[in-house]
Structures are given as structure tokens and as C-alpha cells.
Design a protein around this motif. Sequence first.
Motif, PDB file in Angstrom:
ATOM      1  N   TRP A  15       0.678  -1.370   0.098  1.00  0.00           N
ATOM      2  CA  TRP A  15      -0.042   0.080  -0.059  1.00  0.00           C
ATOM      3  C   TRP A  15       0.973   1.274   0.157  1.00  0.00           C
ATOM      4  O   TRP A  15       0.456   2.299  -0.675  1.00  0.00           O
ATOM      5  CB  TRP A  15      -1.023  -0.111   1.073  1.00  0.00           C
ATOM      6  N   VAL A  16       2.057   1.239   0.657  1.00  0.00           N
ATOM      7  CA  VAL A  16       2.853   2.534   0.755  1.00  0.00           C
ATOM      8  C   VAL A  16       3.232   2.640  -0.741  1.00  0.00           C
ATOM      9  O   VAL A  16       3.378   3.717  -1.138  1.00  0.00           O
ATOM     10  CB  VAL A  16       4.047   2.126   1.710  1.00  0.00           C
ATOM     11  N   LEU A  17       3.862   1.756  -1.486  1.00  0.00           N
ATOM     12  CA  LEU A  17       4.260   1.790  -2.784  1.00  0.00           C
ATOM     13  C   LEU A  17       3.315   2.172  -3.697  1.00  0.00           C
ATOM     14  O   LEU A  17       3.515   3.023  -4.756  1.00  0.00           O
ATOM     15  CB  LEU A  17       4.948   0.446  -3.211  1.00  0.00           C
ATOM     16  N   PHE A  18       2.157   1.547  -3.470  1.00  0.00           N
ATOM     17  CA  PHE A  18       0.878   1.926  -4.450  1.00  0.00           C
ATOM     18  C   PHE A  18       0.466   3.291  -4.390  1.00  0.00           C
ATOM     19  O   PHE A  18       0.446   4.097  -5.269  1.00  0.00           O
ATOM     20  CB  PHE A  18      -0.218   0.918  -3.955  1.00  0.00           C
ATOM     21  N   PHE A  19       0.292   3.784  -3.123  1.00  0.00           N
ATOM     22  CA  PHE A  19       0.079   5.192  -2.868  1.00  0.00           C
ATOM     23  C   PHE A  19       1.140   6.390  -3.492  1.00  0.00           C
ATOM     24  O   PHE A  19       0.649   7.087  -4.085  1.00  0.00           O
ATOM     25  CB  PHE A  19      -0.365   5.483  -1.393  1.00  0.00           C
ATOM     26  N   GLY A  20       2.439   5.783  -2.946  1.00  0.00           N
ATOM     27  CA  GLY A  20       3.468   6.647  -3.729  1.00  0.00           C
ATOM     28  C   GLY A  20       3.390   6.805  -5.045  1.00  0.00           C
ATOM     29  O   GLY A  20       3.547   7.710  -5.947  1.00  0.00           O
ATOM     30  N   ALA A  21       3.173   5.481  -5.741  1.00  0.00           N
ATOM     31  CA  ALA A  21       3.196   5.490  -7.323  1.00  0.00           C
ATOM     32  C   ALA A  21       1.848   6.285  -7.837  1.00  0.00           C
ATOM     33  O   ALA A  21       2.168   7.005  -8.893  1.00  0.00           O
ATOM     34  CB  ALA A  21       3.148   3.929  -7.756  1.00  0.00           C
ATOM     35  N   MET A  22       0.800   6.093  -7.107  1.00  0.00           N
ATOM     36  CA  MET A  22      -0.514   6.955  -7.620  1.00  0.00           C
ATOM     37  C   MET A  22      -0.260   8.122  -7.569  1.00  0.00           C
ATOM     38  O   MET A  22      -0.596   9.030  -8.324  1.00  0.00           O
ATOM     39  CB  MET A  22      -1.490   6.320  -6.725  1.00  0.00           C
ATOM     40  N   GLY A  23       0.689   8.870  -6.597  1.00  0.00           N
ATOM     41  CA  GLY A  23       0.819  10.239  -6.552  1.00  0.00           C
ATOM     42  C   GLY A  23       1.624  10.703  -7.496  1.00  0.00           C
ATOM     43  O   GLY A  23       1.422  11.924  -8.085  1.00  0.00           O
ATOM     44  N   VAL A  24       2.661   9.827  -7.891  1.00  0.00           N
ATOM     45  CA  VAL A  24       3.591  10.258  -9.079  1.00  0.00           C
ATOM     46  C   VAL A  24       2.747  10.000 -10.449  1.00  0.00           C
ATOM     47  O   VAL A  24       3.042  11.063 -11.356  1.00  0.00           O
ATOM     48  CB  VAL A  24       4.772   9.314  -9.217  1.00  0.00           C
ATOM     49  N   LEU A  25       2.301   9.186 -10.542  1.00  0.00           N
ATOM     50  CA  LEU A  25       1.184   8.961 -11.830  1.00  0.00           C
ATOM     51  C   LEU A  25       0.043  10.124 -12.168  1.00  0.00           C
ATOM     52  O   LEU A  25       0.044  10.638 -12.993  1.00  0.00           O
ATOM     53  CB  LEU A  25       0.264   7.462 -11.760  1.00  0.00           C
ATOM     54  N   ASN A  26      -0.218  10.783 -10.961  1.00  0.00           N
ATOM     55  CA  ASN A  26      -1.366  11.684 -10.811  1.00  0.00           C
ATOM     56  C   ASN A  26      -0.644  13.057 -11.415  1.00  0.00           C
ATOM     57  O   ASN A  26      -1.201  13.797 -12.345  1.00  0.00           O
ATOM     58  CB  ASN A  26      -1.957  11.931  -9.506  1.00  0.00           C
ATOM     59  N   LEU A  27       0.648  13.413 -11.122  1.00  0.00           N
ATOM     60  CA  LEU A  27       1.389  14.560 -11.383  1.00  0.00           C
ATOM     61  C   LEU A  27       1.658  14.308 -13.148  1.00  0.00           C
ATOM     62  O   LEU A  27       1.793  15.278 -13.644  1.00  0.00           O
ATOM     63  CB  LEU A  27       2.723  14.503 -10.650  1.00  0.00           C
ATOM     64  N   TYR A  28       2.167  12.877 -13.342  1.00  0.00           N
ATOM     65  CA  TYR A  28       2.555  12.787 -14.668  1.00  0.00           C
ATOM     66  C   TYR A  28       1.221  13.029 -15.683  1.00  0.00           C
ATOM     67  O   TYR A  28       1.507  13.590 -16.688  1.00  0.00           O
ATOM     68  CB  TYR A  28       2.781  11.304 -14.982  1.00  0.00           C
ATOM     69  N   VAL A  29       0.069  12.473 -15.371  1.00  0.00           N
ATOM     70  CA  VAL A  29      -1.269  12.847 -16.013  1.00  0.00           C
ATOM     71  C   VAL A  29      -1.641  14.196 -15.953  1.00  0.00           C
ATOM     72  O   VAL A  29      -1.799  14.908 -16.954  1.00  0.00           O
ATOM     73  CB  VAL A  29      -2.385  11.840 -15.624  1.00  0.00           C
ATOM     74  N   ALA A  30      -1.477  14.900 -15.040  1.00  0.00           N
ATOM     75  CA  ALA A  30      -1.980  16.284 -14.731  1.00  0.00           C
ATOM     76  C   ALA A  30      -1.091  17.391 -15.750  1.00  0.00           C
ATOM     77  O   ALA A  30      -1.682  18.114 -15.992  1.00  0.00           O
ATOM     78  CB  ALA A  30      -2.069  16.531 -13.308  1.00  0.00           C
ATOM     79  N   PHE A  31       0.342  17.057 -15.743  1.00  0.00           N
ATOM     80  CA  PHE A  31       1.049  17.996 -16.199  1.00  0.00           C
ATOM     81  C   PHE A  31       1.492  17.586 -17.632  1.00  0.00           C
ATOM     82  O   PHE A  31       2.620  18.312 -18.030  1.00  0.00           O
ATOM     83  CB  PHE A  31       2.156  18.468 -15.337  1.00  0.00           C
ATOM     84  N   ASN A  32       1.234  16.333 -18.160  1.00  0.00           N
ATOM     85  CA  ASN A  32       1.535  15.969 -19.534  1.00  0.00           C
ATOM     86  C   ASN A  32       0.396  15.789 -20.430  1.00  0.00           C
ATOM     87  O   ASN A  32       0.413  15.544 -21.716  1.00  0.00           O
ATOM     88  CB  ASN A  32       2.366  14.783 -19.677  1.00  0.00           C
ATOM     89  N   PHE A  33      -1.025  16.034 -19.958  1.00  0.00           N
ATOM     90  CA  PHE A  33      -2.090  15.880 -21.032  1.00  0.00           C
ATOM     91  C   PHE A  33      -3.168  16.996 -20.359  1.00  0.00           C
ATOM     92  O   PHE A  33      -3.003  17.847 -19.510  1.00  0.00           O
ATOM     93  CB  PHE A  33      -2.859  14.534 -20.286  1.00  0.00           C
ATOM     94  N   PRO A  34      -4.076  17.327 -21.324  1.00  0.00           N
ATOM     95  CA  PRO A  34      -5.046  18.445 -21.335  1.00  0.00           C
ATOM     96  C   PRO A  34      -5.936  18.100 -19.874  1.00  0.00           C
ATOM     97  O   PRO A  34      -6.015  16.997 -19.606  1.00  0.00           O
ATOM     98  CB  PRO A  34      -5.892  18.170 -22.451  1.00  0.00           C
ATOM     99  N   THR A  35      -6.173  19.139 -19.382  1.00  0.00           N
ATOM    100  CA  THR A  35      -6.946  19.202 -18.145  1.00  0.00           C
ATOM    101  C   THR A  35      -8.311  18.103 -18.108  1.00  0.00           C
ATOM    102  O   THR A  35      -8.618  17.340 -17.147  1.00  0.00           O
ATOM    103  CB  THR A  35      -7.580  20.505 -17.856  1.00  0.00           C
ATOM    104  N   ASP A  36      -9.012  18.128 -19.393  1.00  0.00           N
ATOM    105  CA  ASP A  36     -10.122  17.258 -19.173  1.00  0.00           C
ATOM    106  C   ASP A  36      -9.709  15.690 -19.264  1.00  0.00           C
ATOM    107  O   ASP A  36     -10.336  15.033 -18.682  1.00  0.00           O
ATOM    108  CB  ASP A  36     -11.009  17.466 -20.677  1.00  0.00           C
ATOM    109  N   VAL A  37      -8.461  15.488 -19.868  1.00  0.00           N
ATOM    110  CA  VAL A  37      -7.884  14.056 -19.627  1.00  0.00           C
ATOM    111  C   VAL A  37      -7.747  13.799 -18.160  1.00  0.00           C
ATOM    112  O   VAL A  37      -7.898  12.812 -17.620  1.00  0.00           O
ATOM    113  CB  VAL A  37      -6.606  13.792 -20.578  1.00  0.00           C
ATOM    114  N   TRP A  38      -7.055  14.701 -17.367  1.00  0.00           N
ATOM    115  CA  TRP A  38      -6.813  14.486 -16.052  1.00  0.00           C
ATOM    116  C   TRP A  38      -7.826  14.358 -15.126  1.00  0.00           C
ATOM    117  O   TRP A  38      -7.939  13.346 -14.317  1.00  0.00           O
ATOM    118  CB  TRP A  38      -5.746  15.700 -15.639  1.00  0.00           C
ATOM    119  N   VAL A  39      -8.871  15.007 -15.576  1.00  0.00           N
ATOM    120  CA  VAL A  39     -10.259  14.866 -14.797  1.00  0.00           C
ATOM    121  C   VAL A  39     -10.786  13.469 -14.990  1.00  0.00           C
ATOM    122  O   VAL A  39     -11.098  12.992 -14.071  1.00  0.00           O
ATOM    123  CB  VAL A  39     -11.223  16.156 -15.205  1.00  0.00           C
ATOM    124  N   SER A  40     -10.756  13.139 -16.321  1.00  0.00           N
ATOM    125  CA  SER A  40     -11.544  11.721 -16.301  1.00  0.00           C
ATOM    126  C   SER A  40     -10.684  10.531 -15.926  1.00  0.00           C
ATOM    127  O   SER A  40     -10.935   9.881 -15.264  1.00  0.00           O
ATOM    128  CB  SER A  40     -11.462  11.601 -17.958  1.00  0.00           C
TER     129      SER A  40
END
Length: 213
Positions: free
Chosen positions: A152-177
Motif C-alpha cells: 500500500w505504501v508503494l501503491f499510494f506513492g506511485a499513484m501520487g507520481v502517476l497523478n502528476l504525470y497525467v496532470a502536467f502532460n495531458f489536457p485538463t479534461d484528460v486529467w479530470v477523467s
Amino acid sequence: MKILFDLLPIFLFFASFKWAEGHKDLAAQWLTEHLGFAVSGGVVGVTEAPTLLATVVVVVATALQILVLKALRKPVDKMLWAGLVIVVVLGGLTLWFHDERFIKWKPTLIYWLMAVGFLVTEIVLKRKMLRQMMGGQMDAPDAVWRTLGWAWVLFFGAMGVLNLYVAFNFPTDVWVSFKMWGSLGLTLVFTLAQGVYLSKHMSPPPAEAGGSQ
């Protein structure tokens, strides 16, 4: 029922963003008229209106969650209090600076807080929080609970990184979805995988006394 209550701010964020995407002029006008004091310059543009409206909605929804729990005299989880602080601060910055980058950090900070929480309770303090969350009805060797804690520690850590990747490399509507469907989907898959792993390591039930000889 509880899971729907917990996920309500996410659903409302997604729904309000999608609505505002199709009614940008109306959303921008409403925000300018009613929340212009909280926005630098006092005017919300049509381009930023969907994100800003969704931000306002998620702040209000999170606050209402706590008010409802208080009214029902039920305990408020520490993570919910932390989530309220984070969303108010980042939401306020998003509104004032017309900058969606602030609110995009919110899921990551929540994920990383949860990762730290699991690290401290499961690994450092060895309190078996996961076992308590499952009602204390499942028994397995300590090593299994420790492995799940690290997972769970690794999963939540990775999800935090993944969120940043999607948020700042794709349009906002993609991030929201992704925030609505991708994050929930990955969490569900991970939870199911955890259940399968745990079922393979559960201790067998003790034999009943007075059984056949």
C-alpha cells in the motif's frame, strides 16, 4: 453506502467540470458574479471556468462531508480533516491565481499522506491497521500483513507520481477523467489483487473441539 459518501467530492468534481465544459460562458459569469472577490482581477475567463467551478464544488463538498458527520455525531477521519485543509489551501490558490496547477496537486498530496500513514502505522508502529480495516476477522502471519503494508505504501506513492504525470502532460479534461475513472479503477484492481494475495496466506480455522475421532 460509506464508500459512496467518501467518493462524493470526486463525483461532484467530475460532474461539475463536465457540465461547465458545455456551459463555459454561464460558468464564467456565475463565478465572476458570486466569487469574483476570491479571484485575482475579479473576473473568471471562459477557458478556466470549468476547472475553477469544479474546484469550488469540491471544496464545498468536502466541507459538507465533515458537517454531515458532525451533525450525525459520527467520528471524522483524520484523513478527511487533512483533505479539507489541502483542498481549501490549494483550491484558494487555484481561484486567486486562475491557475489549475495548484488543484492538480491535491490527489498527489492525499496519496502521499496515505502512504506515510501506512508506513508509520503498519511498518514502524506495527499496528496492523489493514487487519483492523478488514474487521479483524482475517488472520494471517505477521510477514503477510507487513508485505501488504509495504504494498500500500508503494501503491499510494506511485499513484501520487502517476497523478502528476497525467496532470502536467495531458489536457485538463484528460486529467479530470483519469481522476474519476483511472484512479478508481487502479485502486479497485489493486484491492482485488490484495484480497487474492491475502486469501492464499490466511491461517486455517481451528478444528472444532469434540469432533470425530
